[in-house]
Structures are given as structure tokens and as C-alpha cells.
Design a protein around this motif. Structure first.
Motif, PDB file in Angstrom:
ATOM      1  N   SER A  65       0.848  -1.113   0.043  1.00 17.08           N
ATOM      2  CA  SER A  65       0.066   0.000  -0.026  1.00 17.08           C
ATOM      3  C   SER A  65       0.835   1.191  -0.104  1.00 17.08           C
ATOM      4  CB  SER A  65      -0.979   0.082   1.303  1.00 17.08           C
ATOM      5  OG  SER A  65      -0.138   0.501   2.330  1.00 17.08           O
ATOM      6  N   PHE A  66       0.329   2.376  -0.463  1.00 14.62           N
ATOM      7  CA  PHE A  66       0.950   3.760  -0.237  1.00 14.62           C
ATOM      8  C   PHE A  66       0.789   4.034   1.243  1.00 14.62           C
ATOM      9  CE2 PHE A  66      -0.653   3.818  -4.925  1.00 14.62           C
ATOM     10  CZ  PHE A  66       0.845   3.775  -5.438  1.00 14.62           C
ATOM     11  N   ALA A  67       1.815   4.290   1.937  1.00 19.98           N
ATOM     12  CA  ALA A  67       1.862   4.608   3.291  1.00 19.98           C
ATOM     13  C   ALA A  67       2.385   5.964   3.560  1.00 19.98           C
ATOM     14  CB  ALA A  67       2.923   3.649   3.998  1.00 19.98           C
ATOM     15  N   ALA A  68       1.215   6.780   4.302  1.00 20.23           N
ATOM     16  CA  ALA A  68       1.594   7.948   4.568  1.00 20.23           C
ATOM     17  C   ALA A  68       2.181   8.225   6.123  1.00 20.23           C
ATOM     18  CB  ALA A  68       0.305   8.698   4.403  1.00 20.23           C
ATOM     19  N   MET A  69       3.092   8.979   6.159  1.00 21.65           N
ATOM     20  CA  MET A  69       3.907   8.720   7.664  1.00 21.65           C
ATOM     21  C   MET A  69       2.894   9.811   8.450  1.00 21.65           C
ATOM     22  SD  MET A  69       7.746  10.811   8.018  1.00 21.65           S
ATOM     23  CE  MET A  69       7.059  12.385   7.902  1.00 21.65           C
ATOM     24  N   ALA A  70       2.660   9.283   9.549  1.00 19.03           N
ATOM     25  CA  ALA A  70       1.619   9.706  10.435  1.00 19.03           C
ATOM     26  C   ALA A  70       1.997  10.311  11.730  1.00 19.03           C
ATOM     27  CB  ALA A  70       0.462   8.665  10.663  1.00 19.03           C
ATOM     28  N   SER A  71       3.331  10.396  12.121  1.00 17.43           N
ATOM     29  CA  SER A  71       3.764  11.067  13.335  1.00 17.43           C
ATOM     30  C   SER A  71       3.649  12.365  13.235  1.00 17.43           C
ATOM     31  CB  SER A  71       5.229  10.451  13.270  1.00 17.43           C
ATOM     32  OG  SER A  71       5.755  11.303  14.461  1.00 17.43           O
ATOM     33  N   ALA A  72       3.570  12.771  14.431  1.00 11.61           N
ATOM     34  CA  ALA A  72       3.492  14.514  14.641  1.00 11.61           C
ATOM     35  C   ALA A  72       4.997  14.778  14.852  1.00 11.61           C
ATOM     36  CB  ALA A  72       2.671  14.793  15.897  1.00 11.61           C
ATOM     37  N   LYS A  73       5.693  13.960  15.213  1.00 13.09           N
ATOM     38  CA  LYS A  73       7.162  14.378  15.479  1.00 13.09           C
ATOM     39  C   LYS A  73       7.825  13.417  14.752  1.00 13.09           C
ATOM     40  CE  LYS A  73       6.663  17.182  19.721  1.00 13.09           C
ATOM     41  NZ  LYS A  73       6.988  17.154  20.998  1.00 13.09           N
ATOM     42  N   PRO A  74       8.369  13.626  13.409  1.00 22.96           N
ATOM     43  CA  PRO A  74       8.852  12.448  12.613  1.00 22.96           C
ATOM     44  C   PRO A  74      10.323  11.982  13.204  1.00 22.96           C
ATOM     45  CG  PRO A  74       7.628  13.577  11.108  1.00 22.96           C
ATOM     46  CD  PRO A  74       7.646  14.376  12.480  1.00 22.96           C
ATOM     47  N   PRO A  75      10.803  10.888  13.237  1.00 22.09           N
ATOM     48  CA  PRO A  75      12.225  10.648  13.560  1.00 22.09           C
ATOM     49  C   PRO A  75      13.070  10.851  12.200  1.00 22.09           C
ATOM     50  CG  PRO A  75      11.418   8.760  13.546  1.00 22.09           C
ATOM     51  CD  PRO A  75      10.279   9.616  13.518  1.00 22.09           C
ATOM     52  N   MET A  76      14.439  10.521  12.318  1.00 19.07           N
ATOM     53  CA  MET A  76      15.338  10.857  11.080  1.00 19.07           C
ATOM     54  C   MET A  76      15.506   9.288  10.766  1.00 19.07           C
ATOM     55  SD  MET A  76      15.972  13.941  10.770  1.00 19.07           S
ATOM     56  CE  MET A  76      17.415  14.142   9.879  1.00 19.07           C
TER      57      MET A  76
END
Length: 276
Positions: A65-76
Motif C-alpha cells: 500500500s501507499f503508506a503516509a507518515m502519520a507521526s506528529a514528530k517524525p524521527p530521522m
């Protein structure tokens, strides 16, 4: 620079260079002078600050699936090797946007394409090496969106079409890859293949009608030196998404360098007009 959520934003395909170059100095950084200038010019040419950036990077693909990054504070995600130690601790601290991630998931699903959310994924270098020159203050939220690992051009054109409404909602759609990506043949060995493929790409994107452009991209592997330029098309597929998001609109070449990294012809493109 004012915030604008009503004027339609264009979509971009950006060549993002190699490794964590914006966080380095010296001879390696010097290879990216022209690319860096082109990235820094984008906020000025837009004239408005996007509400958010939706980033499709050549460094994130999923099978199902196309996955959307859902974190409010994304890591690196330090998805490179052989660079100075400090480049494995750099942080691009732009916030995520969970509400936009859900909006993206909904648009994709409504188009009949597989979609999901990923709360763990962080920014890979295809994202932060383009965002840092553009928005060094990290004050624009970013949501990354994966490709599908089948690399099907039509599916990714369709993804772009599904995402197109975001352009009227203040979201800047960016495909981040590289117009030539053969890691075994960089430098002088890339000169012939990269120039041949880039010439085809310029014609396909700038001279063909919108319908012809999409058809040419569906069959990109028939282009001159296509598989020499992209043995694996992970860095080309983000282009399909950007084109699909502005499929009926004109293209503009915003960066073109015939001697990038000592021999590569590399380019970046904008699709659609600048905000009024």
C-alpha cells in the motif's frame, strides 16, 4: 512571505543529490552548488509558504500500500553509508501533520488505490536533503508518502491524480529522486547515458502534449539509455506522482546541470503555474 491556502500550488520533481550533502562542507559539498541554488529559489518563486509539504521520496517504498507518515514528530532515517560521523546525528526538526496524513490516506483510498498510515516512519535523506535548503527553519510541516515497490508508472500517475486536490489546499507536492540514478556509473562514465536520457526527458516533459507526456512516461523504459540511466527506477517513479498531480498543466525545467558530479546530466522540473 505570506501563508496561502487558496491559490493552487504547483507540483515538483526534484533531483536531490547524494547522501547528506547539505550538512557537509568542503569539496563534496561544492558539487551541489547549482542544485542548492535551485532548491533555495523555490520558496521565493512560490511567493507563499505552503501549509505543508507532501514528499514522495525515492528512498521509501512499500509492497502492499501507499503508506503516509502519520507521526506528529517524525524521527530521522540515515539511509546512507560512508559519510562523516556527524551526518548520522543531524536532525531536520520539521513537524509532521497527522491530519494531512489521514487526508492523504482518504484521497488515495477514494481513488481505489491501497492506502495506509505509518506512525513510525521518519524523514529519509530524499526528504531532508531537499527540505533543508528550501526551508532551513523547518517551519513547514512535512508528510512523507511511500511509493509502491512494483514501480508501475500508471499506478503512480494515478496516485498523483488522486492527490491533486491537495494543491488547492495549500499543500506542496514534491517528488524527490534523481533524473539519473546509476550508482555504478557516476562521474565521467555517466556522461553519454545521462545526457541521452535527459534529452528524452526534456522533450517528453516540456514539448509533448499532456496526454502524450503521460503516455511517454508509461513507456519510459523505451527511452534512449533508459536502463543505463535507471537500472532500478526508484529515483524516477516520484516523477510520475508529480506529473499525475498536474497532468494537464505545463512543465518547466527549474534546474539543469550537464556536469553534475563530474559528468552527470541532471534536471528538476515544476508542473503547473506559480500561484497568482
Amino acid at each position: 512571505m505570506s501563508t496561502n491556502t487558496t491559490s493552487r500550488l504547483p507540483a515538483y520533481f526534484l533531483s536531490h543529490g547524494g547522501g547528506p550533502w547539505p550538512y557537509m562542507d568542503g569539496p563534496f559539498r561544492a558539487h551541489f552548488t547549482q542544485l542548492e541554488a535551485s532548491l533555495k529559489a523555490i520558496p521565493q518563486e512560490l511567493g507563499v509558504k505552503p501549509k505543508a509539504v507532501l514528499m514522495i521520496s525515492g528512498h521509501w517504498e512499500e509492497r502492499d500500500s501507499f503508506a503516509a507518515m502519520a507521526s506528529a514528530k517524525p524521527p530521522m532515517v540515515y539511509d546512507y553509508g560512508g559519510f562523516p560521523a556527524h551526518t548520522y546525528s543531524v536532525v531536520y526538526p520539521a513537524p509532521g501533520d497527522p491530519a494531512l496524513a489521514e487526508r492523504v490516506r482518504g484521497l488515495i483510498a477514494a481513488a481505489g488505490l491501497p492506502a495506509s498510515l505509518d506512525a513510525e516512519r521518519g524523514y529519509d535523506h530524499g526528504a531532508f536533503t531537499t527540505m533543508f535548503p528550501m526551508y532551513p527553519d523547518a517551519d513547514v510541516p512535512v508528510v512523507q508518502l511511500s511509493m509502491l515497490s512494483n514501480y508501475d508508472p500508471e499506478t503512480h500517475l494515478a496516485l498523483g491524480r488522486a492527490l491533486a486536490p491537495l494543491r488547492d489546499e495549500g499543500v506542496l507536492i514534491v517528488g524527490s529522486g534523481l533524473s539519473y540514478h546509476n550508482l555504478r556509473a557516476f562521474g565521467p562514465g555517466a556522461k553519454s547515458a545521462s545526457s541521452q536520457f535527459d534529452a528524452w526527458l526534456q522533450d517528453a516533459l516540456l514539448k509533448a502534449s499532456p496526454a502524450e507526456r503521460s503516455e511517454l512516461l508509461r513507456h519510459w523504459s523505451d527511452a534512449p539509455a533508459a536502463r543505463q540511466a535507471h537500472p532500478r527506477e526508484d529515483h524516477l517513479i516520484p516523477l510520475m506522482v508529480a506529473v499525475g498531480a498536474a497532468e494537464s498543466e505545463a512543465a518547466t525545467c527549474i534546474y539543469h546541470e550537464p556536469d553534475f558530479m563530474g559528468g552527470v546530466t541532471a534536471s528538476s522540473f515544476r508542473f503547473g503555474a506559480l500561484p497568482a
